[in-house]
Enzyme design. Structure first.
Site, PDB file in Angstrom:
ATOM      1  CB  THR A 173     -41.067  -4.544 -28.124  1.00 62.37           C
ATOM      2  OG1 THR A 173     -40.687  -5.280 -29.286  1.00 62.37           O
ATOM      3  CG2 THR A 173     -42.584  -4.511 -28.022  1.00 62.37           C
ATOM      4  CG  HIS A 174     -34.829  -4.448 -26.089  1.00 60.95           C
ATOM      5  ND1 HIS A 174     -34.021  -3.378 -25.780  1.00 60.95           N
ATOM      6  CD2 HIS A 174     -34.005  -5.495 -26.327  1.00 60.95           C
ATOM      7  CE1 HIS A 174     -32.751  -3.783 -25.807  1.00 60.95           C
ATOM      8  NE2 HIS A 174     -32.719  -5.061 -26.136  1.00 60.95           N
TER       9      HIS A 174
END
Lengths: 1309, 75
Positions: free
Chosen positions: A1283-1284
Site C-alpha cells: 500500500t502507499h
C-alpha cells in the site's frame, strides 16, 4: 450462539520486592524479538484440545483459576526498566475465559476455528495484561473445544503439557467434589535462580567454547527456499499424517538401528535438506525441552532452547550411518544444551550479519498428554508453536491411531502454501521409502523427488524428440548455393559475394586441401582474421570432408604451438606467412600466395557422414592445458535445424558475423545464414569490441539477426546509436548469465526486436536450451527449455533428479553432445558419463553448472560447482591460470579468482606465495595466456589463508589495493570507545569500529531509538535521532557529544544530510506531506557508500515561521538549498507522495534554469489535477497522515495525544519529536494538501521513473497516466506489492534501491 | 517381580545401545545419550514388567542409576 465471557478482574497488587525478577536468558531472547516488532502476534502460541464428553463450564473455570494461581509464569507482567526488562509476579490473576455455545451453528468447528485464528492474530502486550487467554467452545452436546493461547515468553511446549495435565487433574477432582492434590509446580524464581547460577558457572564458559569451536568455520545455513528472511508476523502451516503402517515400520527401523524414532526422523530431514539444498554439510535446528536433570521439569515456563545439529550427508554413506551420526550428535549437543542459541550466534558474529546458523527446525513432540477431564478424553492439537524463521517441521506422536502428525510451518516471506505442501509431500514420500528400504544401502539410492516429479523433470520437460534427416553441416549449404546462386551470400566492407561465387572459391580451395591430405576424419587448422578469406577457408575445410580447427591469430605463440602439436592437423591455413609458429611441425598454407585457379569450382566428392567431426574448438583446461572439443556433423546439424525451425531466416535476412572463430557461437553465425539463403555480414576485425562501430555496421548493413555476450550487450545498449538499429529483429544472448536489467533495457531500447537467451557449453554443439525474454519479465532470466532431441537433467549429489525449484548440477544428453575431448580419453570418460535415464549406451555431459527447474519446465542458471568462471562471456578454468602462475620462477604456490569488489566490476586476480615480483609474473603471463586469461593484478602473500579444516579460504583472500583505503583503527578516546561499544551492543555486531556508519551496519530506525536511549543513559547527553543521521559513525557522534552542540534541531533542517560522502552526483529525496525526510534513511545503506543522499524537509518544523504560500515558491526555495549542496547539474531527484510533486516541480525549475536533471523518480505520487476536485484533509486526516508516516494505519486514535501515545508505544522515532514539532506537522499536512490542489504543473523534459504501490487502494481513481501531459518522455513504471504507506518499508526499499542502483552508477558528471 | 540393579542397568544399556558394564552408577546418564524418549520408553517397560509407579519427572529430574534405584524400589 451465545457468548459469556467471564470478567477479567483487575490484577491485584504486586507481591514481593518491587523490582521483580529479571528475565532468564531464554525469556530475554523472546523479549527482544517482541520489542523489535511490538505489534507482532508471532510469539503467540496456542493449542486446541478436543474434549469428548460432558463438561461443566463452571467447574472448568474454577479449575483454570486454580491452576493459574499455581502457575507463576501465567501471572507475570513484563516491563522495560533502565536495568533491562523485568517480570513482576502478581498474586492473583483472573484467567480470561470466554465460553461459546456453538451447538446451533451450521458449522460449529469452522466458527470456533475462525474465532481462534482471530484471537491468535492479536498481539499480546506483556506489560498490560495477562500473557494468556482461554476460550471454551461447545460444538456438540458432549463435545467441547478448549482453546489456550499463551505468549511464548512465559511458556514452552513442555510447559503446556504440565498445564494441561494439571488442569485435567484439578477439574477431575473438583468434578468429584474433592479438593485437588497439592500444587506440584516449582516456582518461577527457581528457574531464574538456576539460569543465573548457570551463567556464572564454569560450565557456561566451557559450553561457549564448545559451540565456538564446533562452528568456527561459520557454515552457511541450509535454506530450502535458497535464501533467508526476517521472521514474519505469521506463519503458514500444512498438515499431513504419515500412515500408521509407515509409522510402525519407522519405529521398528529405529529399534534395529538402536535409535529412537525421533532420531530416524531427524536423519530423514537431514537427508532431505542435504539434497534439497545441494550440500553435504547440513546444520539442522533441534528445539530441546532443556529440562532433563533439572528442577525445571516441574516448572511450567519458557525454558526450551534450539541446538544446532551438524551432519555430513554424503551419497556413499548408508542411512544407518546417518542415524548413528544423529544419535551421537544429539548426545554431544545435549552436554552443552543450556547454552542459548542466540548466544551461539552472537559468539560467531552471525547476529550482525543477520545470518542464521541452522536450516530447518525439527521439533519432535514424542508424548501425548493422555489427559482426561473426569473421564472425558482430550485430544490436543497445536495451533501455533511460535515464530518461524525459516521452516519448522513439527512432528507429533498422538495416540490416536492415525500415525505421526507432521506440520510444516513456513515463514510466508520464504514459502507460499504450494511450496510448503511440496516440501511436505516429498518429505513424507521419502519417509515411506526409508521405512521400506534396507538401512545398510547407500543413501545414493534415495531421491527426494516424488514419482510424479520424477516423471515431470525427466520425461515431460524433455519431450523434445524430433525427426531430422541424416545430413551434415556443409551439405545443406551446397544445396542452398545450387538453389539461390545469385543471392548475396556474404558482405565484408565493400566486397559482396553471391552464393555461386562463394561456393566456387570454397570448392577450389577444398580440392587443394584434399590434395594436401584433408578428408573426413582429418583436421585442418584455420588461423585467419575475420575476412572473406576466413569464410572461404572454413567452407573449404568442411567441403574437403575434414573438420576445422580455428586458431585465434591473437593467441600467444606458445599456446598456438601447443594446440597444433596436440591436435596434429594435416595442415594449417593462414592469411599470410608468419601467422603461426613454425616449430609445431604442421605444414602451413598461406592464402595470400596460394593460387587455386586451376582447381574445378564444383563441389568436391568426399565420403562424409553425419558421424564425422565437423570442428574442434579448444577451451580452457583446469589442469593447465587447453582441451579440444570434437563436435560431429550430426550434433551441429541438429542445432542449426532447430534454430531455423525456432527463428526462421529467409532471403531477406542479414546475419552479423562478429564472434571470433575460436568461440563456438561463431559456428551458427557462419553457417546458419548460408544454409537458408540469407546474407552473412562479416564485421571487420576489432569491431566486435567497439559498440559505436558495431551499431553503425548494424544500421548501415541492415542487419536483422546477431549475437551478443550479455556484458557486451549491456555496453552496446548504453551507446546512443543502439536505438537506431531499426532493422534488427532478433538478438541472441549467450556466453554468461543474462541479467534481467539488460533484458529490460533491451526491450526499451529496441522495442521492435526479440531477445533470446541461449545456453550451452562447447561440449554440446553451441546451445542446448532457449528462452524468449518477455519485455515485462521479472526475476532471473531462465536459460530455458531443451532444443530438439536434447534432454536436460538437474541432478543432486547422488545423481538423482532434483524436483523443480531444487538446485543441482546440470547434465546434458541427446544428439548434440560432442564426441569428447581430442586425445583425452580419461577426461572424456570423466565428463561424458552413462545416462541412467536414457537408452543403453546413451551418454550425458556433466556441465559443472548449477541450475534448477522452474515449475514451468524452464531451467535457471545459478552458478558453477567448480572453479570455472566466465569473464565477459569467456570461459576460464582458474586451474589453468593457477598452473600458469605456478610455472613462473620464484612462485611457490598460486591461486586465482574473480573478484567483484567494486560496483559490479569483475576482475580476475592472481595470488602467489614466494619471492617473485608480482608485476614481472603478470608480464610473463601475457606471453603464455590469451589476454582474457591474464589476471588484472597479481598479489604476493606470505601464506594463503586457511579455513579451520585446512582448506584454502578463498573468502579471506585480500582485495587487491588499486587505490588508497582507510585502515581500521582503534577508538581515539574514552568517549569514542563508549559510543563504539554502544554501537556494537545495539547493532549486535562484534567488531564495530569508530568509522563504521550506523545504517551500513544494519541499523534501522527502531535500533536508532534504542541507541539514542542508551547513549542518553550512559553519557547523560541528550541526542536526537537526527544526530544519528548527521553523524552516523561513533567517531562523529562522539565528537558531537564532546562539543555538546545543541543537537535538537539538526534533523529538522531543510537539508537533511543522510550521506555526504561518495563521488557520484547526490540524490535529493523530497519529503512527503508531513514534511520530514527521515523515511529515506533506509535508502542510504541500500544505495551503497558511493552514493550521497540528502533529504529535503519542509521549512517551519523548528520555528513558527510562516509556511510557503504555494508549491511553486516552496520548490523555488528548495532549488536554492539544492544549489548550496551542488551548484550545477546533473541532478538526481526523488520523492514519495507529495514529495514526488515537489521533485517534479523542482526538476522543471532546474531545467528552466538550464540545468540537466538526469533522474526523476516518483514514488506513488500523483499530479495536482488528480486531487483538485477532491476535498483537502483537515486536522483529523492530518493525524492519519502522521501515523502513516510512521507506517501505521489509524485505528481509534482520537486526538494528537492519542497519536503520540501510539507512536511512543510502538517505539517510533517520530515519538521523540517535541510537541511543538508534532503540532507543526499536523499543520503542515493539510497545508500541503491545499497547496498541492492549487498547483499548476509545467512540462518536464525527459523520462520519469515511477514506482506504484500496487495494492488495491480506496483512491482507485489515482493513475500515473495523469503525468503524461507533464512529462515529455516515457513513464517507466515498477509495481510494488504494497500500500502507499508501506512503500518505505524494508522490503519495498530493497526493491526500489535495486531499480535505482543501476541508474545511479557513474561518477560526478 | 521386583526390579534388580542388574536388570536396571541392563535395560538402560539396551536403551542406550551400550554394554551394561559401561553404565555407571553415579554419573549423569544424559552424557551417555539418555533422552526423554528413552526415559519414557524405560518407564513404560518397567511399569509393564515390574509394576513400577514413578513419574517421568521423577526419573528425568535426576538421571543417574543411584538416584533411580530408590525410586524404583531397587534394593
Amino acid at each position: 450462539m451465545t457468548t459469556a465471557p467471564t470478567e477479567a478482574a483487575p490484577a491485584s497488587p504486586e507481591d514481593g520486592p518491587g523490582a521483580g525478577l529479571p528475565l532468564t536468558a531464554a525469556q530475554s531472547g523472546m523479549w527482544y524479538a517482541q520489542a523489535l516488532d511490538p505489534l507482532s502476534p508471532a510469539q503467540n502460541t496456542a493449542e486446541c484440545l478436543e474434549i469428548a464428553g460432558p463438561l461443566d463450564p463452571e467447574v472448568f473455570a474454577a479449575a483454570l483459576r486454580h491452576v493459574t494461581a499455581e502457575t507463576d509464569a501465567l501471572r507475570v507482567r513484563v516491563s522495560d526498566t533502565p536495568d533491562g526488562p523485568r517480570q513482576h509476579l502478581l498474586t492473583e490473576v483472573a484467567p480470561p475465559l470466554s465460553v461459546h455455545d456453538l451447538r446451533g451453528a451450521a458449522d460449529p468447528d469452522a466458527d470456533a476455528e475462525a474465532w481462534m485464528r482471530a484471537d491468535l492474530a492479536e498481539p499480546c502486550d506483556l506489560a498490560a495484561g495477562p500473557p494468556f487467554r482461554h476460550a471454551l467452545f461447545r460444538t456438540g452436546d458432549e463435545r467441547w473445544l478448549w482453546y489456550q493461547r499463551i505468549h511464548h515468553l512465559v511458556m514452552d511446549g513442555y510447559g503446556y503439557s504440565l498445564l494441561v495435565r494439571r488442569t485435567a487433574e484439578v477439574y477431575s477432582a473438583l468434578a468429584r467434589g474433592e479438593e485437588p492434590g497439592p500444587r506440584a509446580f516449582g516456582s518461577l524464581a527457581a528457574l531464574v535462580a538456576q539460569d543465573e547460577e548457570y551463567r556464572a558457572s564454569e560450565a557456561y564458559a566451557a559450553d561457549a567454547d564448545h559451540w565456538r569451536t564446533a562452528f568456527a568455520d561459520r557454515p552457511e545455513a541450509p535454506r530450502l527456499a535458497g535464501r533467508g528472511a526476517l521472521p514474519s508476523r505469521t506463519f503458514l502451516r500444512t498438515t499431513a499424517h504419515l500412515s500408521p503402517e509407515a509409522t510402525e515400520r519407522l519405529r521398528e527401523l529405529a529399534t534395529t538401528l538402536r535409535a529412537t524414532w525421533p532420531d530416524v526422523l531427524i536423519a530423514a530431514q537431514a537427508l532431505y535438506t542435504s539434497r534439497a539444498c545441494d550440500r553435504a554439510d547440513v546444520v539442522l535446528g533441534l528445539p530441546m525441552m532443556g529440562r532433563l536433570g533439572s528442577v525445571a521439569l516441574r516448572v511450567p515456563g519458557m525454558v526450551m532452547n534450539v541446538l544446532p545439529l551438524r551432519l555430513s550427508v554424503t551419497p556413499g554413506a548408508t542411512f544407518a550411518q546417518l542415524v548413528r551420526q544423529v544419535v551421537l550428535g544429539i548426545r554431544e549437543a545435549r552436554r552443552h544444551q543450556r547454552y542459548r542459541y542466540e548466544d551461539i550466534r552472537r559468539d560467531l558474529g552471525l547476529l550482525g550479519e543477520a545470518r542464521g546458523l541452522v536450516g530447518p527446525l525439527v521439533n519432535v513432540m514424542p508424548f501425548d498428554y493422555g489427559a482426561e477431564f473426569a473421564g472425558a478424553p482430550a485430544r490436543a492439537r497445536n495451533l501455533s508453536a511460535g515464530p518461524v524463521d525459516d521452516l519448522t517441521v513439527n512432528i507429533y506422536d498422538r495416540a490416536d491411531g492415525r500415525g505421526l502428525r507432521i506440520d510444516h510451518d513456513g515463514n510466508p516471506a520464504l514459502y507460499d502454501g504450494a511450496a510448503l505442501a511440496r516440501h511436505q509431500e516429498r518429505f513424507l514420500t521419502l519417509l515411506e521409502r526409508l521405512a521400506t528400504t534396507d538401512p545398510q544401502q547407500p543413501l545414493a539410492g534415495h531421491t527426494i523427488a516424488t514419482p510424479d516429479e520424477h516423471a515431470l523433470v525427466i520425461d515431460e520437460f524433455n519431450d523434445t524428440t524430433h525427426e531430422v534427416p541424416p545430413t551434415t553441416l556443409i551439405g545443406p549449404i551446397e544445396s542452398r548455393a545450387a538453389r539461390t546462386p545469385d543471392a548475396t551470400a556474404l558482405v565484408f566492407g565493400t566486397t559482396a559475394l553471391t552464393y555461386r561465387q562463394l561456393n566456387a572459391r570454397a570448392n577450389r580451395l577444398a580440392r587443394h586441401l584434399q590434395e594436401r591430405g584433408a578428408g573426413p576424419g582429418k583436421l585442418v587448422a584455420v588461423s585467419v582474421p575475420r575476412s572473406v578469406e576466413l569464410v572461404v577457408a572454413l567452407l573449404a575445410v568442411l567441403k574437403s570432408g575434414a573438420a576445422y580447427l580455428p586458431l585465434d591469430p591473437d593467441y600467444p605463440a606458445q599456446r598456438l604451438t601447443y594446440m597444433l602439436r596436440d591436435a596434429a592437423p594435416v595442415c594449417a591455413l593462414t592469411d599470410h606467412a608468419g601467422r603461426l609458429p613454425s616449430d609445431a611441425g604442421t605444414p602451413l598454407i598461406a592464402l595470400d600466395t596460394l593460387d587455386v585457379s586451376g582447381y574445378l569450382p564444383v563441389n568436391p566428392a568426399r565420403a562424409l557422414t553425419p558421424s564425422h567431426p565437423a570442428y574442434v574448438i579448444y577451451t580452457s583446461g583446469s589442469t593447465g592445458r587447453p582441451k579440444g572439443v570434437v563436435v560431429s556433423h550430426r550434433a551441429i546439424d541438429n542445432r542449426l535445424r532447430w534454430m531455423q525451425h525456432a527463428y526462421p531466416l529467409d532471403g531477406r535476412d542479414r546475419v552479423l558475423q562478429k564472434t571470433p572463430s575460436s568461440f563456438d557461437v561463431s559456428v551458427w553465425e557462419f553457417f546458419w545464414p548460408l544454409r537458408e539463403g540469407a546474407a552473412l555480414v562479416v564485421a571487420e576485425p576489432g569491431v566486435h569490441k567497439d559498440p559505436v562501430r558495431l551499431a553503425r555496421l548494424i544500421t548501415e548493413r541492415s542487419v536483422t539477426t546477431c549475437h551478443f555476450v550479455p556484458s557486451m550487450l549491456q555496453v552496446f545498449l548504453a551507446s546512443p546509436r543502439a536505438a537506431g538499429c531499426g532493422a534488427l529483429r532478433q538478438v541472441f544472448a549467450s556466453g554468461e548469465a543474462l541479467p534481467r536489467e539488460t533484458a529490460t533495457l533491451f526491450a526499451r531500447t529496441l522495442p521492435g526486436a526479440a531477445l533470446h537467451n541461449l545456453y550451452g557449453p562447447t561440449e554440446a554443439a553451441v546451445d542446448v536450451s532457449y528462452h524468449a525474454c518477455a519485455a515485462d519479465g521479472d526475476g532471473p532470466v531462465p536459460i530455458g527449455r531443451p532444443v530438439w532431441n536434447t534432454r536436460l537433467y538437474v541432478l543432486d549429489a547422488a545423481r538423482q533428479p532434483c524436483p523443480p525449484g531444487v538446485p543441482g548440477e546440470l547434465f546434458l544428453a541427446g544428439r548434440q553432445l560432442a564426441d569428447g575431448y581430442l586425445n583425452r580419453p580419461e577426461l572424456t570418460a570423466e565428463r561424458f558419463v552413462d545416462d541412467p535415464f536414457g537408452a543403453p549406451g546413451d551418454r550425458m555431459y556433466r556441465t559443472g553448472d548449477l541450475a534448477r527447474w522452474t515449475a514451468e519446465g524452464e531451467v535457471e542458471y545459478l552458478g558453477r560447482t567448480d572453479h570455472q568462471v566466465k569473464l565477459r562471456g569467456q570461459r576460464i578454468e582458474l586451474g589453468e591460470i593457477e598452473a600458469a602462475l605456478t610455472a613462473r620462477t620464484g612462485v611457490d604456490g598460486a591461486c586465482a579468482l574473480v573478484r567483484e569488489d567494486g560496483a559490479g566490476e569483475q576482475r580476475l586476480i592472481g595470488y602467489v606465495t614466494g619471492t617473485a615480483d608480482p608485476a614481472a609474473v603478470r608480464a610473463e603471463l601475457t606471453s603464455a595466456l590469451p589476454e582474457h586469461m591474464v589476471p588484472a593484478a597479481v598479489v604476493v602473500l606470505d601464506a594463503f589463508p586457511l579455513t579451520p579444516n585446512g582448506k584454502l579460504d578463498r573468502a579471506a583472500l585480500p582485495a587487491p589495493v588499486f587505490g588508497g583505503s582507510g585502515a581500521a583503527r582503534r577508538p581515539a578516546n574514552a568517549r569514542e570507545a563508549t559510543v563504539t561499544r554502544l554501537f556494537a551492543e545495539v547493532l549486535g555486531v562484534a567488531d564495530a569500529g569508530p568509522d563504521d556508519a550506523f545504517f551500513d551496519l544494519g541499523g534501522t530506525s527502531l535500533l536508532a531509538v534504542r541507541l539514542v536511549t542508551r547513549i542518553r543513559e550512559e553519557c547523560g547527553t541528550e541526542l536526537t535521532i537526527g544526530s544519528l543521521f548527521e553523524a552516523p559513525t561513533p567517531a562523529a557522534l562522539a565528537a558531537r557529544l564532546a562539543t555538546a552542540a545543541p543537537a535538537a534541531g539538526d534533523a529538522l533542517d531543510v537539508v537533511l544530510p543522510l550521506r555526504t560522502v561518495g563521488d557520484r552526483p547526490p540524490l535529493f529525496a523530497f519529503h512527503p506531506a508531513g514534511g520530514l525526510s527521515w523515511c529515506y534513511a533506509g535508502l542510504s545503506a541500500r544505495l551503497g557508500p558511493d552514493q550521497p543522499l540528502y533529504g529535503i524537509q519542509a521549512r517551519g518544523l523548528l520555528d513558527d515561521g510562516p509556511l510557503p504560500p504555494d508549491l511553486e515558491t516552496q520548490a523555488a526555495g528548495y532549488v536554492r538549498q539544492l544549489r548550496e549542496v551542488r551548484p550545477h547539474g546533473p541532478y538526481r531527484l526523488l520523492g514519495w507522495s507529495v514529495g514526488g510533486i515537489l521533485a517534479h516541480t523542482v526538476a522543471v525549475l532546474l531545467q528552466e534554469a538550464g540545468e540537466e536533471v538526469e533522474l526523476l523518480a516518483l514514488l506513488d505520487a500523483f499530479p495536482a489535477e488528480q486531487w483538485r476536485e477532491r476535498p483537502a484533509p483537515e486536522e483529523g486526516d492530518a493525524l492519519t497522515a502522521v501515523l502513516r508516516m510512521a507506517g501505521f494505519d489509524r485505528t481509534d486514535e482520537r486526538d494528537r495525544e492519542d497519536v503520540l501515545t501510539t507512536l511512543r508505544k510502538a517505539g517510533s522515532p517520530l515519538a521523540g519529536l517535541s510537541d511543538h514539532t508534532l503540532s507543526r506537522i499536523v499543520d503542515i499536512v493539510p497545508h500541503h494538501a491545499r497547496m498541492m490542489r492549487a498547483h499548476r504543473h509545467r512540462r518536464f523534459e525527459g523520462d520519469v521513473l515511477f514506482f506504484t504501490a500496487a495494492a488495491p487502494r480506496p483512491e482507485d481513481w489515482l493513475t500515473r497516466e495523469a503525468w503524461r501531459p507533464h512529462v515529455s518522455g516515457r513513464i517507466v513504471n515498477h509495481d510494488l506489492d504494497c500500500t502507499h504507506p508501506q512503500l518505505m518499508r524494508e522490503t519495498q526499499l530493497d526493491a526500489i534501491a535495486a531499480v535505482l542502483a543501476p541508474r545511479l552508477t557513474g561518477p560526478a558528471g | 517381580m521386583a526390579l534388580t540393579l542388574e536388570t536396571l542397568r541392563a535395560d538402560i544399556a539396551d536403551a542406550l545401545g551400550e554394554d551394561p558394564a559401561d553404565i555407571p552408577v553415579d554419573e549423569n546418564l544424559l552424557d551417555y545419550g539418555l533422552d526423554s524418549v528413552r526415559i519414557m520408553a524405560l518407564l513404560e517397560r518397567w511399569r509393564r514388567d515390574h509394576g513400577i509407579d514413578a513419574s517421568f519427572a521423577d526419573l528425568a529430574e535426576a538421571p543417574a542409576v543411584e538416584a533411580w534405584a530408590p525410586l524404583l524400589g531397587v534394593g
